[in-house]
Design a protein around this motif. Structure first.
Motif, PDB file in Angstrom:
ATOM      1  N   ASN A 148      20.707  36.090  17.285  1.00  0.00           N
ATOM      2  CA  ASN A 148      21.214  36.404  15.952  1.00  0.00           C
ATOM      3  C   ASN A 148      22.632  36.977  16.005  1.00  0.00           C
ATOM      4  N   VAL A 149      23.034  37.468  17.177  1.00  0.00           N
ATOM      5  CA  VAL A 149      24.403  37.966  17.344  1.00  0.00           C
ATOM      6  C   VAL A 149      25.405  36.863  17.033  1.00  0.00           C
ATOM      7  N   ILE A 150      25.048  35.619  17.366  1.00  0.00           N
ATOM      8  CA  ILE A 150      25.945  34.495  17.131  1.00  0.00           C
ATOM      9  C   ILE A 150      26.266  34.384  15.638  1.00  0.00           C
ATOM     10  N   ASN A 151      25.270  34.591  14.787  1.00  0.00           N
ATOM     11  CA  ASN A 151      25.511  34.526  13.341  1.00  0.00           C
ATOM     12  C   ASN A 151      26.525  35.575  12.900  1.00  0.00           C
ATOM     13  N   TRP A 152      26.415  36.769  13.467  1.00  0.00           N
ATOM     14  CA  TRP A 152      27.340  37.844  13.100  1.00  0.00           C
ATOM     15  C   TRP A 152      28.760  37.511  13.552  1.00  0.00           C
ATOM     16  N   VAL A 153      28.889  36.936  14.729  1.00  0.00           N
ATOM     17  CA  VAL A 153      30.226  36.580  15.225  1.00  0.00           C
ATOM     18  C   VAL A 153      30.826  35.470  14.367  1.00  0.00           C
ATOM     19  N   TRP A 154      30.023  34.468  14.030  1.00  0.00           N
ATOM     20  CA  TRP A 154      30.509  33.392  13.164  1.00  0.00           C
ATOM     21  C   TRP A 154      30.976  33.967  11.817  1.00  0.00           C
ATOM     22  N   SER A 155      30.173  34.847  11.244  1.00  0.00           N
ATOM     23  CA  SER A 155      30.548  35.457   9.964  1.00  0.00           C
ATOM     24  C   SER A 155      31.816  36.280  10.119  1.00  0.00           C
ATOM     25  N   GLY A 156      31.921  37.001  11.237  1.00  0.00           N
ATOM     26  CA  GLY A 156      33.094  37.824  11.482  1.00  0.00           C
ATOM     27  C   GLY A 156      34.372  37.007  11.591  1.00  0.00           C
ATOM     28  N   THR A 157      34.302  35.861  12.267  1.00  0.00           N
ATOM     29  CA  THR A 157      35.501  35.026  12.393  1.00  0.00           C
ATOM     30  C   THR A 157      35.882  34.407  11.048  1.00  0.00           C
ATOM     31  N   THR A 158      34.887  34.113  10.204  1.00  0.00           N
ATOM     32  CA  THR A 158      35.195  33.601   8.862  1.00  0.00           C
ATOM     33  C   THR A 158      35.939  34.648   8.046  1.00  0.00           C
ATOM     34  N   VAL A 159      35.472  35.893   8.121  1.00  0.00           N
ATOM     35  CA  VAL A 159      36.156  36.991   7.433  1.00  0.00           C
ATOM     36  C   VAL A 159      37.547  37.201   8.019  1.00  0.00           C
ATOM     37  N   ILE A 167      17.839  42.940  28.603  1.00  0.00           N
ATOM     38  CA  ILE A 167      19.207  42.781  28.097  1.00  0.00           C
ATOM     39  C   ILE A 167      20.035  43.988  28.507  1.00  0.00           C
ATOM     40  N   GLY A 168      21.156  43.712  29.145  1.00  0.00           N
ATOM     41  CA  GLY A 168      22.044  44.776  29.601  1.00  0.00           C
ATOM     42  C   GLY A 168      23.494  44.397  29.386  1.00  0.00           C
ATOM     43  N   ALA A 169      24.367  44.977  30.192  1.00  0.00           N
ATOM     44  CA  ALA A 169      25.806  44.776  30.032  1.00  0.00           C
ATOM     45  C   ALA A 169      26.192  43.313  30.169  1.00  0.00           C
ATOM     46  N   TRP A 170      25.620  42.631  31.171  1.00  0.00           N
ATOM     47  CA  TRP A 170      26.005  41.227  31.375  1.00  0.00           C
ATOM     48  C   TRP A 170      25.583  40.367  30.199  1.00  0.00           C
ATOM     49  N   HIS A 171      24.402  40.590  29.681  1.00  0.00           N
ATOM     50  CA  HIS A 171      23.935  39.793  28.545  1.00  0.00           C
ATOM     51  C   HIS A 171      24.812  40.012  27.308  1.00  0.00           C
ATOM     52  N   ILE A 172      25.331  41.219  27.150  1.00  0.00           N
ATOM     53  CA  ILE A 172      26.211  41.484  26.009  1.00  0.00           C
ATOM     54  C   ILE A 172      27.508  40.694  26.141  1.00  0.00           C
ATOM     55  N   VAL A 173      28.069  40.690  27.354  1.00  0.00           N
ATOM     56  CA  VAL A 173      29.292  39.921  27.592  1.00  0.00           C
ATOM     57  C   VAL A 173      29.016  38.426  27.436  1.00  0.00           C
ATOM     58  N   ALA A 174      27.864  37.977  27.949  1.00  0.00           N
ATOM     59  CA  ALA A 174      27.533  36.550  27.903  1.00  0.00           C
ATOM     60  C   ALA A 174      27.341  36.065  26.470  1.00  0.00           C
ATOM     61  N   ILE A 175      26.657  36.844  25.637  1.00  0.00           N
ATOM     62  CA  ILE A 175      26.450  36.399  24.250  1.00  0.00           C
ATOM     63  C   ILE A 175      27.765  36.447  23.480  1.00  0.00           C
ATOM     64  N   THR A 176      28.662  37.354  23.850  1.00  0.00           N
ATOM     65  CA  THR A 176      29.984  37.378  23.228  1.00  0.00           C
ATOM     66  C   THR A 176      30.752  36.109  23.574  1.00  0.00           C
ATOM     67  N   ALA A 177      30.703  35.716  24.850  1.00  0.00           N
ATOM     68  CA  ALA A 177      31.381  34.497  25.281  1.00  0.00           C
ATOM     69  C   ALA A 177      30.805  33.272  24.580  1.00  0.00           C
ATOM     70  N   CYS A 178      29.481  33.180  24.542  1.00  0.00           N
ATOM     71  CA  CYS A 178      28.830  32.021  23.904  1.00  0.00           C
ATOM     72  C   CYS A 178      29.125  31.990  22.405  1.00  0.00           C
ATOM     73  N   SER A 179      29.150  33.151  21.777  1.00  0.00           N
ATOM     74  CA  SER A 179      29.406  33.211  20.333  1.00  0.00           C
ATOM     75  C   SER A 179      30.830  32.780  20.002  1.00  0.00           C
ATOM     76  N   LEU A 180      31.803  33.279  20.779  1.00  0.00           N
ATOM     77  CA  LEU A 180      33.205  32.969  20.505  1.00  0.00           C
ATOM     78  C   LEU A 180      33.537  31.513  20.815  1.00  0.00           C
ATOM     79  N   THR A 181      32.899  30.947  21.841  1.00  0.00           N
ATOM     80  CA  THR A 181      33.170  29.550  22.158  1.00  0.00           C
ATOM     81  C   THR A 181      32.451  28.604  21.198  1.00  0.00           C
ATOM     82  N   SER A 182      31.349  29.058  20.620  1.00  0.00           N
ATOM     83  CA  SER A 182      30.603  28.182  19.709  1.00  0.00           C
ATOM     84  C   SER A 182      31.102  28.261  18.269  1.00  0.00           C
ATOM     85  N   CYS A 183      31.893  29.292  17.947  1.00  0.00           N
ATOM     86  CA  CYS A 183      32.339  29.453  16.562  1.00  0.00           C
ATOM     87  C   CYS A 183      33.610  28.666  16.272  1.00  0.00           C
TER      88      CYS A 183
END
Length: 324
Positions: free
Chosen positions: A146-157, A15-31
C-alpha cells in the motif's frame, strides 16, 4: 514446497530498514507512468518558445506513451529471462538519462526525442510492482504494498504543486522538469545499489543457492539474524540418500532444477495463447488495450468558459511561461 519455504523465511525476516529502502525504490520506479502523464498536462502549453504549436506539443505525450506500450512487453520478457532487478535497473537508468537530457534540451526536437526515449524506462512499471510483492513478507504484504499508492499520490501532488508554484511565478519549464523528475532519478539510484533479486524468481529457475543468498542479504539489511532466513522444509522428503529429517535446509533437498527459460516463455506467449482461448479474458484484454490507446490520443483543447480555470486554460502559452 520451495515457495512455501520462501514465504516462511520472508515472514521470519520481517520488515526492516532494507525493506523500507526497497519499497521506496520500487514505488519511485513504478510511478513514472503516472508522473509523466501529469507532467505533460502542464508542459505542453509552455512549449511555444520552442516553436511548437499546441497540436504539435500534444504529440509528445502520444509518442511517449506509444514507446512505453512497445517497451512494456519487452521489459516483461526481460524480467522473466534475466531477472526482476535487471528489468528494473536498466529501464530506470535509461529513464533517468532521458529526463536529464529533456531538462537540458534547448530545441523542441531534442525535448521530443528525450521524452520518447523516457518511454522505454516507463515500460518497467509492472516489474517493480511484481518485485515489491515478491520481497514482501506474506503476512504483511497488503500494508507493505500500500506504500506504493501513497508514493504515487505524493508524486501527483508534487507535479501539481510544482506546476502552480513555478508557472504561477513566471518560472521556466526547465525548472518545472527538475522539480518533477528528481523522484525518478532517486528511484534509479536506490534500485542500482539496494535491490536484491526475487528469491521466488531464482528458485523457479532451480537456483536455490542464489535464492538463499538473496534472503540472507535481506536479513542482513534488516539487521536480523541471518539464520532466520534459512530455507527449510516442513515435512520429510525423499532424496537420493533416503529420508531427510524435517526442518532441514532446503538447499540440501534433492530438487530437480527447472529448465532454462526460453525466450518464448519469457515473453509470455503461452499465457497470451491461454488468454486468447478464454472469451472473457480475451474481451477484457482487448477492451483494456483500446482504452489505453484512446487515452493516449491527443485531443484539441476545449475549455468551458464556465469552468473556474477557463481563464488559465485560455491564456496564451507565451503569457504562462518565460521564453528560453
Amino acid at each position: 514446497m520451495t515457495s512455501a519455504a520462501i514465504d516462511q523465511a520472508l515472514d521470519r525476516i520481517g520488515i526492516g530498514a532494507w525493506h523500507i529502502v526497497a519499497i521506496t525504490a520500487c514505488s519511485l520506479t513504478s510511478c513514472s507512468q503516472s508522473l509523466m502523464l501529469n507532467v505533460f498536462g502542464f508542459l505542453e502549453p509552455c512549449l511555444a518558445p520552442l516553436g511548437a504549436s499546441t497540436a504539435t506539443a500534444s504529440g509528445i505525450a502520444t509518442i511517449n506513451f506509444a514507446v512505453s506500450c512497445l517497451a512494456a512487453p519487452v521489459i516483461a520478457g526481460m524480467s522473466e529471462y534475466r531477472g526482476r532487478v535487471p528489468a528494473i535497473v536498466v529501464p530506470s537508468c535509461i529513464l533517468s538519462v532521458a529526463v536529464i537530457c529533456a531538462v537540458l534540451s534547448s530545441t523542441f526536437t531534442a525535448l521530443q526525442l528525450s521524452l520518447a526515449v523516457a518511454g522505454v524506462g516507463q515500460g518497467s512499471l509492472m516489474v517493480a510492482l511484481v518485485l515489491a510483492a515478491e520481497i514482501a513478507p506474506p503476512s504483511q504484504r497488503g500494508g507493505y504494498l500500500n506504500v506504493i499508492n501513497w508514493v504515487w499520490s505524493g508524486t501527483t501532488v508534487l507535479v501539481a504543486s510544482a506546476g502552480w508554484a513555478i508557472f504561477g511565478s513566471g518560472g521556466s519549464w526547465h525548472a518545472f522538469l527538475v522539480a518533477c523528475f528528481w523522484p525518478l532519478a532517486l528511484g534509479a539510484i536506490l534500485a542500482v545499489f539496494f535491490l536484491h533479486e526475487s528469491p521466488y524468481w531464482l528458485a523457479s529457475g532451480g537456483e536455490i543457492d542464489r535464492a538463499q543468498g538473496s534472503l540472507y542479504k535481506m536479513a542482513k539489511g534488516n539487521g536480523v539474524d541471518q539464520s532466520l532466513a534459512t530455507l527449510r522444509s516442513e515435512a520429510p522428503l525423499s532424496t537420493k540418500g533416503g529420508c531427510l529429517a524435517c526442518d532441514a535446509p532446503l538447499r540440501e533437498l534433492s530438487i530437480a532444477p527447472a529448465s532454462k527459460r526460453s525466450l518464448i516463455e519469457a515473453f509470455g506467449w503461452p499465457g497470451l495463447v491461454s488468454i486468447s482461448c478464454d472469451p472473457a479474458l480475451r474481451t477484457r484484454t482487448a477492451l483494456h488495450w483500446v482504452e489505453w490507446f484512446i487515452g493516449a490520443c491527443p485531443l484539441p483543447p476545449t475549455p468551458s468558459l464556465a469552468h473556474p480555470c477557463a481563464a488559465t486554460l485560455l491564456t496564451p502559452p507565451s503569457a504562462m511561461c518565460l521564453p528560453h
